[in-house]
Design a protein around this motif. Structure first.
Motif, PDB file in Angstrom:
ATOM      1  N   ASP A 264       0.841  -1.211  -0.037  1.00 25.23           N
ATOM      2  CA  ASP A 264       0.096   0.089  -0.033  1.00 25.23           C
ATOM      3  C   ASP A 264       0.842   1.348  -0.016  1.00 25.23           C
ATOM      4  N   TYR A 265       2.073   1.048  -0.352  1.00 26.90           N
ATOM      5  CA  TYR A 265       3.070   2.245   0.035  1.00 26.90           C
ATOM      6  C   TYR A 265       4.165   2.164  -1.365  1.00 26.90           C
ATOM      7  N   PRO A 289       5.572  -0.382  -4.856  1.00 26.33           N
ATOM      8  CA  PRO A 289       4.888  -1.456  -3.965  1.00 26.33           C
ATOM      9  C   PRO A 289       5.417  -2.838  -4.001  1.00 26.33           C
ATOM     10  N   ARG A 329       2.122   7.301   0.669  1.00 28.29           N
ATOM     11  CA  ARG A 329       0.845   6.172   0.441  1.00 28.29           C
ATOM     12  C   ARG A 329       0.594   6.223  -0.918  1.00 28.29           C
ATOM     13  N   ALA A 332      -4.479   3.712  -3.875  1.00 28.44           N
ATOM     14  CA  ALA A 332      -5.055   2.505  -3.911  1.00 28.44           C
ATOM     15  C   ALA A 332      -4.129   1.480  -3.913  1.00 28.44           C
ATOM     16  N   ARG A 333      -4.387   0.248  -3.458  1.00 27.23           N
ATOM     17  CA  ARG A 333      -3.153  -1.081  -4.023  1.00 27.23           C
ATOM     18  C   ARG A 333      -3.268  -1.235  -5.136  1.00 27.23           C
TER      19      ARG A 333
END
Length: 363
Positions: A264-265, A289, A329, A332-333
């Motif tokens: 998620d990052y 990610p 961040r 969204a994933r």
């Protein structure tokens, strides 16, 4: 666009469909990474007298008319000479929404060849930084530093990441994330990002890195796992936990810590404070990610350090902090993360040259 954070692959596809990311030729699936898009070289390279930015109220095309020396047709492949500066129009262009900005960086393989590659835009006042709402073409400024390279249209030397709103984690947020999921092996040095240090005491042997040879042949960027590393690199060895960096020399070293980027990052490598030494670490700075993360098949991946010393010889010692990771961040994933079902050349890496070289066999 209501999302906040770095935009994932599925959002990038939506931007392509909406015409916010455009291209002379349709973008390929391989260009779309979990949190970025690879940018393709166009068909002409302009040899210029000096590096430049367009500046307010000016276009890159206008500045090229001032600084162009000659043009190089890339269609059949052409050599970009070591020590020269080139500007290449990219196949991709942008028409960004008012709330979306972008940042570009060299790809990992580009940085490991000491191939200084930066993105410039019309009216740009910074390299690699593209303001929200930008509409216009993209260009790559390319300066081969250690090796001359053979390039062709469609090859990808840099990549671009898009973000909406404030995405960077402050130190308190980064500390909490590290407590939830270990971001780095060993102590976490958190100060305007997550610090990392250099490994000059390998678990076995004395090989700590590589130094680019000063007089080599051309590297064809289309050839993977092809070149004998000993033709281009000298071994750097240490039994004392330190090395002396020579001014102007280029080194490949490795971080002491293993890095984890949760799905998620995303993260970007940034230089450490200049006061720690007169050298620069890492020209290529995106960490996708899932890099080194267990969910993506990784068990921690160490960061490869591309190091160039500046004015004076400098003693670099084991464990010295040389850079920092700035975490952001995702909005969204991503549908796919680094190392999980996509071509990821450097998942689980240690000390590693670019993908153009055969694996190094110690003598």
């Amino acid at each position: 666009m209501a999302m906040t954070g770095v935009l994932p692959s599925q959002a990038l596809r939506q931007m392509i469909e909406a015409g916010e990311i455009r291209a002379e030729e349709p973008l390929t699936t391989a260009q779309i990474q979990p949190a970025s898009i690879d940018l393709r070289l166009g068909r002409i390279a302009y040899r210029v007298r000096a590096s430049f930015l367009a500046g307010k109220g000016r276009t890159v095309a206008e500045r090229l008319s001032e600084f162009e020396m000659h043009r190089v047709d890339l269609d059949e492949g052409a050599v970009l000479e070591k020590g020269c500066v080139y500007v290449v129009p990219l196949m991709e262009s942008l028409d960004l929404p008012a709330e979306v900005q972008a940042v570009a960086n060299a790809k990992s393989s580009t940085g490991r060849l000491d191939l200084l590659t930066r993105t410039i835009t019309d009216e740009g006042v910074e390299f690699d930084r593209i303001p929200a709402g930008y509409s216009g073409p993209l260009y790559a400024e390319i300066c081969p530093r250690s090796f001359s390279v053979l390039v062709r249209p469609g090859q990808t030397l840099n990549q671009i990441r898009f973000r909406a709103g404030q995405a960077i984690l402050d130190d308190d947020e980064l500390t909490r994330l590290h407590e939830q999921t270990t971001l780095v092996s060993g102590p976490a040095h958190i100060d305007a990002g997550l610090g990392f240090s250099v490994d000059l005491e390998p678990a076995s042997g004395s090989l700590v890195g590589f130094r680019a040879k000063p007089h080599t042949g051309v590297i064809d960027l289309s050839l993977i796992d092809h070149y004998d590393p000993t033709e281009f690199w000298e071994e750097v060895r240490s039994t004392e936990g330190r090395i002396i960096l020579d001014p102007g020399a280029f080194y490949i070293l490795v971080s002491r810590e293993s890095v984890h980027i949760p799905p998620d990052y995303a993260a970007e490598m940034a230089p450490y404070l200049a006061m720690v030494g007169e050298f620069r670490v890492h020209y290529a700075g995106f960490f996708d990610p899932g890099f080194g993360h267990s969910e993506a098949g990784g068990t921690g991946s160490r960061g490869v350090l591309e190091v160039r010393c500046h004015e004076a010889p400098f003693v670099l010692e084991h464990g010295q902090i040389v850079g920092r990771l700035v975490y952001e961040r995702m909005s969204a994933r991503p549908e796919e993360v680094y190392g999980a079902g996509i071509a990821s050349n450097y998942q689980g890496q240690g000390l590693k040259l670019s993908k153009h070289f055969k694996p190094f066999q110690p003598g």
